[in-house]
Design a protein around this motif. Structure first.
Motif, mmCIF file in Angstrom:
data_model
loop_
_atom_site.group_PDB
_atom_site.id
_atom_site.type_symbol
_atom_site.label_atom_id
_atom_site.label_comp_id
_atom_site.label_asym_id
_atom_site.label_seq_id
_atom_site.Cartn_x
_atom_site.Cartn_y
_atom_site.Cartn_z
ATOM 1 N N UNK A 203 0.826 -1.217 0.000
ATOM 2 C CA UNK A 203 0.000 0.000 0.000
ATOM 3 C C UNK A 203 0.857 1.262 0.000
ATOM 4 N N UNK A 204 2.116 1.139 0.431
ATOM 5 C CA UNK A 204 2.985 2.311 0.320
ATOM 6 C C UNK A 204 3.221 2.625 -1.153
ATOM 7 N N UNK A 207 -1.165 3.082 -2.739
ATOM 8 C CA UNK A 207 -2.100 3.337 -1.631
ATOM 9 C C UNK A 207 -3.564 3.300 -2.066
ATOM 10 N N UNK A 208 -3.826 3.564 -3.355
ATOM 11 C CA UNK A 208 -5.212 3.609 -3.808
ATOM 12 C C UNK A 208 -5.860 2.235 -3.770
ATOM 13 N N UNK A 209 -5.056 1.200 -3.629
ATOM 14 C CA UNK A 209 -5.641 -0.140 -3.639
ATOM 15 C C UNK A 209 -6.188 -0.566 -2.282
ATOM 16 N N UNK A 210 -6.050 0.294 -1.296
ATOM 17 C CA UNK A 210 -6.389 -0.115 0.074
ATOM 18 C C UNK A 210 -7.775 -0.756 0.195
ATOM 19 N N UNK A 232 -4.249 -10.602 10.503
ATOM 20 C CA UNK A 232 -4.146 -9.470 11.427
ATOM 21 C C UNK A 232 -2.909 -8.617 11.102
ATOM 22 N N UNK A 233 -1.771 -9.281 10.895
ATOM 23 C CA UNK A 233 -0.540 -8.556 10.573
ATOM 24 C C UNK A 233 -0.685 -7.848 9.227
ATOM 25 N N UNK A 234 -1.360 -8.529 8.290
ATOM 26 C CA UNK A 234 -1.523 -7.948 6.956
ATOM 27 C C UNK A 234 -2.461 -6.734 7.005
ATOM 28 N N UNK A 235 -3.528 -6.825 7.785
ATOM 29 C CA UNK A 235 -4.428 -5.671 7.927
ATOM 30 C C UNK A 235 -3.664 -4.473 8.487
ATOM 31 N N UNK A 236 -2.879 -4.722 9.536
ATOM 32 C CA UNK A 236 -2.081 -3.641 10.117
ATOM 33 C C UNK A 236 -1.110 -3.069 9.091
ATOM 34 N N UNK A 237 -0.462 -3.948 8.342
ATOM 35 C CA UNK A 237 0.506 -3.506 7.345
ATOM 36 C C UNK A 237 -0.126 -2.689 6.225
#
Lengths: 305, 305
Positions: A203-204, A207-210, A232-237
Motif C-alpha cells: 500500500x505504500x 495506496x489507492x488499492x487499500x 491481522x498482521x496484513x491488515x495492520x501492514x
C-alpha cells in the motif's frame, strides 16, 4: 500514607491514568482505571478521579493541584479547554483551564490541546508528550510519530510544534477487525512479520488499492485459507503502509522518533525501517509524565501555594 | 389466493426478499423481511422463508421451487454453495445446490457465487444481477459497477464474467459514520453535491491522503463548524474517490453500467461524470429478478415436474 505534592493525569477517551507525585518529585503511586471520557458526563469526572486519588489528597487548606491532559479538555469532557493554535510551544503553563470541583482538597487544571487551521487538525494529549520529549532533549528538531487510535505525525523545530497531521489508522484497524466482514478472519492477537512487511510495501507503493486489498483479506480467507494471525498482521501492514504513503513528506529523509506503547511503536519502527528510516522510540507513558511535570513545575512556581 | 409457479429469493446478510411468480411469469407478490443471513442459523432459514411465502405454496404433490441467491449460499448460510470460478457465465442453471427442507410443499435451490483466484475475490448475489442484465442485453460487453456494502467492479465480455474486484467502500462509510469518532459530526441523512464532488476529486487525485482526510472531517467540524450534511457528502466522496482511483483500469475509457439502488447509484454516476464517464443505470431489484428468472427457466425446463 504520603500526601501528594501534585498529581498528573492522562485522561483519554477510554482510560484514566494518574501519577501521584511526592514532595521530592518521586512517583508515590501510578494509578489507572477504565473511567475514560467516553463514559463520563461533566458531573461524573470528579467522582471518577476521587475514586483513584482520594487517599493521597491533603487537607482543604493546602489543596492538591491536579494537572490533566487529553480528552478531558474536549467539548464532551469535564471542561472545554480551547485549543492553542500552531505554530507554538507544545504546552504553556499559564494557559491551563481550571475545571469546577466540589471537593476543597483538590484543584484541577487542564492542559489545552493544539489546533491547526489548514489543513484542519487537532490534538489533545499528544502536546503533553511532545513537551515531555523536549524536556529530555531541549534542542531536538525533527519529526515525531505518535501512533494510537488517531496517529499523529508532528514536525518540531526550535521548541515549537510547526505542523501536524492526524491519521485514523488505529481506529480503522479496530473497527475493521471487530465490526466489519473481516472480523470473521482476523485473530484478536498474534503477528506474522513477513506478511506485515509485504502489506506495508504494497500500500505504500499503491495506496489507492487499500479498499480493495482490505476485502482481499476476506476473500483470501475463504479461498486460500489465510490464517487469522497472518490476516491481522496484513491488515495492520496495509493500513500503516497507506498512512506512510500519505505521511511521506514528514518522514522522508528526516530524523524520526516514535512516541508510544511498545507494540504499536514496534510496528511503525519496522515499517519505517523497510523504507530505510531508522526511528528511535520513546515510551509514551514516560513522555506524558515528563510533559505533565513540565506543566506542573510552571504552575507550582506561579501559584501562591 | 394464487399458487406460485416458482419463487425467486434475494437473501443477503441483512435482508430477505421474495418475488412470487405465477403461471404466466407475472409477479403475484413482492415480499420482504429483515430476516437476513446474519441473524439466522442453518435451521432457522426455512421458518424465516415460510413466514413470508407459505400462503403461495401448492401442495406436496407439486412442490413449489424456490430459487435463491446471495449470502444464503455462504458458509454461514443455509447450505454452502461452492463458488464457480471466473472466467465463466454469471449463472449456470444446472449448478444449483439444493438446501435441506422439512416442508414437502417446497424445494430450495441456491445459486452459487463466483470466485477469482488472483487477486483473491468473491461475490454472492451480484452474479444473478449480472445474469439479469445480460438477459436484457444479450450482446452487451463492458464494465459493471454494483455499489453496495461491498461494491463490485466487473468486466463482462462475450456473456462471461472475465474479472472483478471488490471494494469495502459501503461498509467503511457505514462504520465510520456510525462507530468512529466521525459519528459526532456526520448527519444520518442529507447531501451536499458540491462537497461530494470536491471530495471525489481530492482522493481520486491523491488517494493516499484518505486516512488523513477522514480525520480532517472531525477537525473541520470542531474548528470550522462543518455541518453534518456536508460532512456526510464529503465522507462519501472521499471514499468513492479513493475507490475510483483504484478501479481506474475498470472504468477509464469504458462503457460503464451501474446496477444498484437509486441513491447510491446516483452518487457513483455523479462521481464518474466528474471523470468524463457517462454511466447508465439499471435498478438493482430489476436485475436480480431478471437473473432469478433466467435460472428458474433453465431449472423448470430441466426438472421433471
Amino acid at each position: 500514607m504520603s500526601v501528594a505534592r501534585w498529581i498528573g493525569v492522562d485522561w483519554g477517551t477510554t482510560h484514566l491514568r494518574a501519577a501521584v507525585i511526592g514532595a521530592e518529585g518521586e512517583v508515590l503511586a501510578d494509578l489507572s482505571s477504565g473511567a475514560g471520557m467516553g463514559q463520563l458526563s461533566p458531573e461524573t469526572f470528579e467522582p471518577a478521579l476521587l475514586q483513584l486519588i482520594e487517599p493521597f489528597l491533603g487537607d482543604h487548606q493546602r489543596p492538591t493541584p491536579v494537572i490533566a491532559c487529553g480528552m478531558v479538555g474536549s467539548r464532551q469532557g469535564w471542561r472545554e479547554a480551547p485549543y492553542r493554535s500552531v505554530p507554538c510551544a507544545p504546552v504553556d503553563p499559564v494557559a491551563l483551564v481550571s475545571a469546577p470541583v466540589t471537593d476543597p482538597r483538590l484543584t484541577v487544571h487542564i492542559v489545552p490541546g493544539l489546533s491547526q487551521t489548514a489543513p484542519a487538525d487537532v490534538m489533545r494529549g499528544e502536546e503533553t508528550q511532545i513537551a515531555g520529549l523536549l524536556a529530555a532533549r531541549p534542542n531536538w528538531d525533527g519529526v515525531l510519530c505518535l501512533p494510537g487510535t488517531h496517529t499523529k505525525w508532528v514536525q518540531v523545530s526550535a521548541g515549537e510544534v510547526v505542523s501536524f497531521r492526524t491519521f485514523m489508522t488505529g481506529e480503522l484497524f479496530a473497527l475493521l477487525g471487530a465490526h466489519s466482514v473481516l472480523r470473521h478472519g482476523i485473530a484478536s492477537a498474534g503477528w506474522q512479520e513477513e506478511a506485515f512487511a509485504a502489506a506495508v510495501t504494497e500500500t505504500l507503493a499503491r495506496p489507492e488499492r487499500l479498499a480493495a486489498d482490505l476485502f482481499g483479506l476476506r476473500a483470501a480467507g475463504l479461498l486460500h485459507g489465510l490464517d487469522g494471525e497472518t490476516a491481522r498482521a496484513r491488515l495492520s501492514g496495509l493500513l500503516i503502509g497507506a498512512e506512510l504513503a500519505a505521511a511521506r513528506p514528514y518522514w522522508l529523509g528526516q530524523d524520526v522518533l516514535v512516541i508510544g506503547a511498545e507494540e504499536v511503536s514496534g510496528a511503525y519502527r519496522a515499517a519505517l525501517a523497510l523504507q530505510g528510516v531508522t526511528a528511535g522510540t520513546v515510551p509514551g507513558r514516560d513522555a506524558v509524565l515528563a510533559g505533565l511535570a513540565i506543566v506542573a513545575a510552571g504552575f507550582l512556581k506561579g501559584s501562591t501555594v
